[in-house]
Design an enzyme around this catalytic site. Sequence first.
Site, PDB file in Angstrom:
ATOM      1  N   CYS A 268       0.663 -19.587 -27.272  1.00 48.54           N
ATOM      2  CA  CYS A 268      -0.120 -20.814 -27.279  1.00 48.54           C
ATOM      3  C   CYS A 268      -1.577 -20.540 -27.668  1.00 48.54           C
ATOM      4  O   CYS A 268      -1.858 -20.180 -28.808  1.00 48.54           O
ATOM      5  CB  CYS A 268       0.017 -21.518 -25.933  1.00 48.54           C
ATOM      6  SG  CYS A 268      -0.404 -23.272 -25.990  1.00 48.54           S
ATOM      7  N   HIS A 362       5.917 -21.958 -25.628  1.00 48.80           N
ATOM      8  CA  HIS A 362       5.960 -21.356 -24.292  1.00 48.80           C
ATOM      9  C   HIS A 362       7.340 -20.753 -24.004  1.00 48.80           C
ATOM     10  O   HIS A 362       8.243 -21.455 -23.558  1.00 48.80           O
ATOM     11  CB  HIS A 362       5.647 -22.411 -23.232  1.00 48.80           C
ATOM     12  CG  HIS A 362       4.219 -22.825 -23.200  1.00 48.80           C
ATOM     13  ND1 HIS A 362       3.348 -22.451 -22.197  1.00 48.80           N
ATOM     14  CD2 HIS A 362       3.490 -23.581 -24.052  1.00 48.80           C
ATOM     15  CE1 HIS A 362       2.145 -22.953 -22.438  1.00 48.80           C
ATOM     16  NE2 HIS A 362       2.216 -23.650 -23.557  1.00 48.80           N
ATOM     17  N   GLU A 364       8.176 -18.866 -21.577  1.00 46.86           N
ATOM     18  CA  GLU A 364       8.506 -18.827 -20.144  1.00 46.86           C
ATOM     19  C   GLU A 364       9.176 -20.120 -19.707  1.00 46.86           C
ATOM     20  O   GLU A 364      10.011 -20.118 -18.808  1.00 46.86           O
ATOM     21  CB  GLU A 364       7.251 -18.570 -19.311  1.00 46.86           C
ATOM     22  CG  GLU A 364       6.396 -19.766 -18.970  1.00 46.86           C
ATOM     23  CD  GLU A 364       5.683 -20.369 -20.168  1.00 46.86           C
ATOM     24  OE1 GLU A 364       5.284 -21.536 -20.102  1.00 46.86           O
ATOM     25  OE2 GLU A 364       5.508 -19.658 -21.182  1.00 46.86           O
TER      26      GLU A 364
END
Length: 390
Positions: A268, A362, A364
């Site tokens: 990001c 992202h 995660e």
Amino acid sequence: MTADPSGIPPSGTATRTPAILVLEDGRSFSGYSFGAAGETFGEAVFQTGMSGYQETLTDPSYHRQVVVATAPHIGNTGWNDEDDESTRIWVAGYVIRDAARIPSSWRSRRSLDAELKAQGIVGIAGVDTRALTRHLRDKGAMQVGISTTELDPAVLLERVRRQPSMIGAHLADDVTVSGTRIIPAIGFKRFTVAAIDLGIKSMTPHRMAERGIETHVLPSTVSSDELRATGADGVFFSNGPGDPAVADAQVELLRAALADDLPVFGICFGNQVFGRALGFGTYKLTYGHHGINQPVMDLGTRKVEITAHNHGFAVDAPIGEDIPTPYGTARVSHVCLNDNVVEGLELKDDQGRLKAFSVQYHPEAAAGPHDAAYLFDRFIQLLADAEGVN
């Protein structure tokens, strides 16, 4: 009448507090107070996720932004004490259409409305979020105000237009840790990674811990000498808010890590900092990518992933070209299939070996999807290759 545990009065009752929303171009919407009463300002962006609002609201990347939920019904699962991505709610305000009156998840500890009130987050419900989203899509992200105290749109508009732009905003220092925080590896420790906190989400070091990484989360203001002193095997640059064009100190820190031949992984905001470190520019997207349903292609494998995004800026780099840099050869590795925005970069040495990489989305993905989880394994392999271990 039995009290509603959400604190939101039933539709049609006279106890709802009126609220208004005014955009900087003069368009306004009426609704009712949701969360804390008062007034708030920020950049209006729409978020397309159908779930995971708790993770969204606690994502530091939304600092100084007013989030419009495109999903029509919000609050169904209430609020729990496990899914926060940071220590607080970071959004400047929250805009929804229909508020769930009673949470229905067994994990819920209180209602969303109650948590917004407790943290002083001003919101508005009863808004035609479909019309608002279409307006932002066509006109672009812009400054917005929400108020339960000033119900004259013309007066609120004057305040909205005095708000600072996101362009040129340096916000990483607002959301970073105050000192080093260490997250131990789960099980056998394989590597130590220094994570530069530009607005890191708690799930990111957890994903690394699952893979045997001890993560030292460092403030955004850390110096290259302080970074070296950790003895880290690699460096991670996190997500975060603001304009990457003014993150000069972080760009120089990343360049120092590359000069030291440390493996680097960024996501990001970290992808944008990496891009600038390689010599590319950045620019503001019209309305950004915010949601958990964005299609991205890995140009190396041609595999399409459904990914979680939260970014209003992007890297300006040529797609399909090898670009020489002082640190090796850079190339765009991922693109968004919706609009061809750069979604990843990679850096290779003279022998074609991977030295560093980043993605704009992202991996995660605390609220899902998990298509991109393999990127943490790629980082592990990069660390192992640098150490000469299996």
